[in-house]
Scaffold this active site. Structure first.
Site, PDB file in Angstrom:
ATOM      1  N   LYS A  58       0.741  -1.119  -0.032  1.00 13.49           N
ATOM      2  CA  LYS A  58       0.187  -0.072   0.039  1.00 13.49           C
ATOM      3  C   LYS A  58       1.022   1.215   0.015  1.00 13.49           C
ATOM      4  O   LYS A  58       0.638   2.171  -0.713  1.00 13.49           O
ATOM      5  CB  LYS A  58      -0.843  -0.062   1.277  1.00 13.49           C
ATOM      6  CG  LYS A  58      -1.998  -1.118   1.065  1.00 13.49           C
ATOM      7  CD  LYS A  58      -2.903  -0.957   2.519  1.00 13.49           C
ATOM      8  CE  LYS A  58      -4.213  -2.049   2.238  1.00 13.49           C
ATOM      9  NZ  LYS A  58      -4.871  -1.948   3.482  1.00 13.49           N
ATOM     10  N   CYS A  74      -0.707   0.673   5.895  1.00 14.25           N
ATOM     11  CA  CYS A  74      -1.015  -0.161   7.279  1.00 14.25           C
ATOM     12  C   CYS A  74      -1.925  -1.422   6.663  1.00 14.25           C
ATOM     13  O   CYS A  74      -2.740  -1.224   5.824  1.00 14.25           O
ATOM     14  CB  CYS A  74      -1.908   0.689   8.296  1.00 14.25           C
ATOM     15  SG  CYS A  74      -1.226   2.450   8.501  1.00 14.25           S
ATOM     16  N   ASP A  75      -1.762  -2.325   7.369  1.00 16.60           N
ATOM     17  CA  ASP A  75      -2.596  -3.423   7.328  1.00 16.60           C
ATOM     18  C   ASP A  75      -2.511  -4.368   8.516  1.00 16.60           C
ATOM     19  O   ASP A  75      -1.619  -4.318   9.409  1.00 16.60           O
ATOM     20  CB  ASP A  75      -2.276  -4.371   5.973  1.00 16.60           C
ATOM     21  CG  ASP A  75      -3.924  -4.961   5.668  1.00 16.60           C
ATOM     22  OD1 ASP A  75      -4.294  -5.786   6.030  1.00 16.60           O
ATOM     23  OD2 ASP A  75      -3.795  -4.513   4.407  1.00 16.60           O
ATOM     24  N   GLN A  76      -3.608  -5.222   8.750  1.00 16.21           N
ATOM     25  CA  GLN A  76      -3.901  -6.027   9.831  1.00 16.21           C
ATOM     26  C   GLN A  76      -4.372  -7.394   9.458  1.00 16.21           C
ATOM     27  O   GLN A  76      -5.167  -7.535   8.504  1.00 16.21           O
ATOM     28  CB  GLN A  76      -4.884  -5.515  10.764  1.00 16.21           C
ATOM     29  CG  GLN A  76      -5.092  -6.321  12.233  1.00 16.21           C
ATOM     30  CD  GLN A  76      -6.179  -5.655  12.897  1.00 16.21           C
ATOM     31  OE1 GLN A  76      -7.193  -5.527  12.542  1.00 16.21           O
ATOM     32  NE2 GLN A  76      -5.728  -5.023  14.130  1.00 16.21           N
ATOM     33  N   ALA A 111       0.589  -4.134  10.972  1.00 20.76           N
ATOM     34  CA  ALA A 111       2.014  -3.605  10.531  1.00 20.76           C
ATOM     35  C   ALA A 111       1.560  -2.259   9.965  1.00 20.76           C
ATOM     36  O   ALA A 111       0.390  -1.598   9.393  1.00 20.76           O
ATOM     37  CB  ALA A 111       2.233  -4.419   9.271  1.00 20.76           C
TER      38      ALA A 111
END
Length: 198
Positions: A58, A74-76, A111
């Site tokens: 991203k 960001c990611d989860q 993250a």
């Protein structure tokens, strides 16, 4: 200092930064998360690495269009007994997911990766362990009727900052990491770089 761009459409992450008094712009990054996850799982990647990679994809995508900015990706991901669970596609899938999770613990890996000049300059992956109560079928059904579709964008079919907090008996880790953004670590880096005062 470079402009800050948050490479996500997540209202929760935007709200966390706004409430922290950080000035930024938003540009959602369009990536094929499912394909990236599938490829990485086939290669035996860990949930930690998958969260990190998604956040980096991203940040990189938006940085390619705004090389002069500092781009935050960001990611989860949710890890349950060694497998990844995805955002439920409908209310039935969400109910099934909560039934699967109840009475057990799972982990969230959140993250954040920062890109500058189309290069990664900083990254962090936070981890939280959550233990879900042994919820009754009736409560799960009632919870879903009250909260769907508001939780449809949540990987675990819950939002801890709302009624979802009632699903848990224990949370080990940072609250902001549960919400999908390791905010304290991010603020620490931005302060150290002089992007924000502190």
């Amino acid at each position: 200092m470079p402009a800050l761009i948050l490479a996500t459409a997540s209202e929760v992450r935007q709200s966390l930064l706004k409430q922290s008094g950080i000035r930024f712009k938003t540009q959602a990054a369009r990536i094929d998360e499912a394909a990236i996850k599938a490829a990485m799982l086939q290669e035996g990647a860990t949930p930690h690495d998958i969260a990190d990679a998604l956040a980096e994809y991203k940040a990189r995508k938006v940085s390619q269009k705004h090389a002069d900015a500092m781009v935050i990706g960001c990611d989860q991901v949710l890890e349950f007994h060694g497998k990844l669970l995805s955002k439920p596609k409908n209310v039935e899938a969400a109910i099934s997911q909560l039934i699967e999770l109840r009475g057990h613990s799972h982990k969230l890996h959140s993250a954040v990766v920062i890109y500058e000049n189309e290069q990664p300059v900083w990254r962090h992956v936070g981890q939280v362990r959550l233990e879900m109560r042994n919820l009754s079928d009736d409560y799960i059904a009632q919870y879903m009727s009250r909260n769907w579709p508001g939780i449809a964008d949540s990987v675990g079919a819950y939002k801890l900052e709302q009624e979802g907090v009632r699903l848990f008996s224990r949370v080990e880790g940072d609250y902001f990491t549960v919400l999908g953004l390791p905010l304290l670590e991010l603020i620490g880096y931005l302060t150290q770089r002089g992007v924000i005062e502190g």
